[in-house]
Design an enzyme around this catalytic site. Structure first.
Site, mmCIF file in Angstrom:
data_model
loop_
_atom_site.group_PDB
_atom_site.id
_atom_site.type_symbol
_atom_site.label_atom_id
_atom_site.label_comp_id
_atom_site.label_asym_id
_atom_site.label_seq_id
_atom_site.Cartn_x
_atom_site.Cartn_y
_atom_site.Cartn_z
ATOM 1 N N THR A 22 26.482 59.035 45.736
ATOM 2 C CA THR A 22 27.261 59.740 44.715
ATOM 3 C C THR A 22 27.304 61.234 44.962
ATOM 4 O O THR A 22 28.290 61.901 44.632
ATOM 5 C CB THR A 22 26.676 59.457 43.317
ATOM 6 O OG1 THR A 22 26.799 58.064 43.034
ATOM 7 C CG2 THR A 22 27.401 60.244 42.235
ATOM 8 N N THR A 100 21.630 57.314 44.508
ATOM 9 C CA THR A 100 20.504 57.132 43.593
ATOM 10 C C THR A 100 20.077 55.674 43.430
ATOM 11 O O THR A 100 18.939 55.404 43.067
ATOM 12 C CB THR A 100 20.838 57.682 42.203
ATOM 13 O OG1 THR A 100 21.949 56.950 41.651
ATOM 14 C CG2 THR A 100 21.182 59.169 42.269
#
Length: 347
Positions: A22, A100
């Protein structure tokens, strides 16, 4: 060049390894949830951080992947890139940009396999690079600062996010969408810079298992041993275990994600007790883990998350094979970590 940048340069070069995630995500609609991960190069990420202007950095794109899809093909490339950086006398530390979703797993993998030569700091973001709340630039700047500050320290792997530095053996994703999504499972964050005392037991050195017992050929392996994660829950049945056991090839080990403090449904226990492969246990509860009472038929991996415990068993099988004593050595190495074990696994 500023005085701060000159001081940073004297610490040596930081090599920044990009893997996607991300932090490299881009939204073409303006909505944070509507983005494509792993869109920007690591060079673009670094260029977007004014605090890194003039800092001596080397950028290398290892892979471009949404971390939910991270696996051995990408890990193998990352391990090779980290080893190359650690062996380069010009490089003072390594920073890895990552997604993540599987960050806690990659951090654990690097901690147990890399040698304790230089600091390796992973970082990530909960918002894409195009977000008005983009957290990637600050996290990346923090990671570089920590790698510079800890240069020359024979420590292990850590994760720098939201102003905090977490040891790889304790970090976990604790919230599914909050921008401050990570914690240490009960340990305090590490200091961004070394304190006066060099003890710092809570940032243990990495294990260096790639350098031991001729494990280097692991980098040439096509896959890691298959270790499925079986989750215990109410109304659980043995069907899944039986189906996987009948698969050809069968799993080489099992991770049982337990309810509470190591408990599991009787049907799952009965089915797993019939399997010849090693079975390790972790708790599916967010904090507390499983305090091991001693010798058990299904040993526990302490405070590790189920995902981390599954990976540790898979890597142990890849390096040491199915020998029971060798596998127990890996588990005991974890549970003997000074400071971490005392804090996370109290008597």
């Amino acid at each position: 060049m500023s005085a701060a940048q000159a001081a940073a340069g004297s610490a040596g070069v930081v090599r920044v390894l990009g893997t996607g995630g991300t932090i490299a995500g881009v939204s073409h609609t303006g909505r944070d949830r509507d983005y494509q991960a792993a869109s920007l190069s690591v060079e673009a990420l670094v260029a977007a951080v004014p605090a890194l202007a003039g800092v001596p950095l080397q950028c290398h794109q290892v892979c471009q992947v949404d971390s939910k899809d991270m696996g051995w093909p990408q890990w193998r490339l990352l391990l090779a890139a980290c080893l190359e950086a650690l062996n380069d006398p010009v490089v003072a530390g390594v920073v890895v940009t990552h997604g993540t979703d599987t960050l806690e797993e990659t951090a654990l993998l690097l901690q147990v396999l890399l040698p304790p030569v230089k600091p390796v700091v992973l970082t990530a973001a909960m918002r894409p690079a195009t977000s008005a709340e983009a957290d990637g630039p600050a996290n990346l700047a923090l990671a570089v600062r920590c790698a510079q500050a800890w240069a020359g320290q024979a420590r292990g792997v850590a994760v720098a996010v939201q102003g905090r530095l977490w040891p790889a053996l304790a970090v976990r994703k604790a919230h599914s969408w909050a921008i401050d999504a990570f914690d240490g499972g009960g340990v305090c964050p590490l200091p961004a810079e070394p304190p006066a005392s060099p003890a710092l037991a809570l940032w243990p050195p990495s294990w260096g298992r790639l350098e031991q017992a001729g494990a280097q050929p692991l980098l040439h392996a096509e896959t890691l041993p298959w270790v499925p994660c079986i989750v215990s829950h109410a109304d659980a049945q043995a069907t899944l275990v039986q189906a996987l056991a009948a698969h050809v090839p069968a799993p080489q080990g099992w991770l049982l994600a337990c309810t509470g403090h190591g408990t599991a449904h009787a049907h799952l226990l009965a089915a797993l007790q019939q399997q010849p492969q090693p079975v390790w246990r972790a708790s599916r509860v967010a904090r507390g883990g499983i305090a091991p009472p001693g010798h058990e038929a299904m040993p526990a991996v302490g405070w590790l998350t189920p995902a981390q415990g599954r990976l540790l068993l898979s890597v142990a099988l890849a390096v040491s094979g199915p020998d029971v004593q060798a596998l127990e050595g890996w588990r005991q190495r974890l549970l003997a970590e000074p400071g971490l074990a005392d804090l996370l696994m109290p008597d």
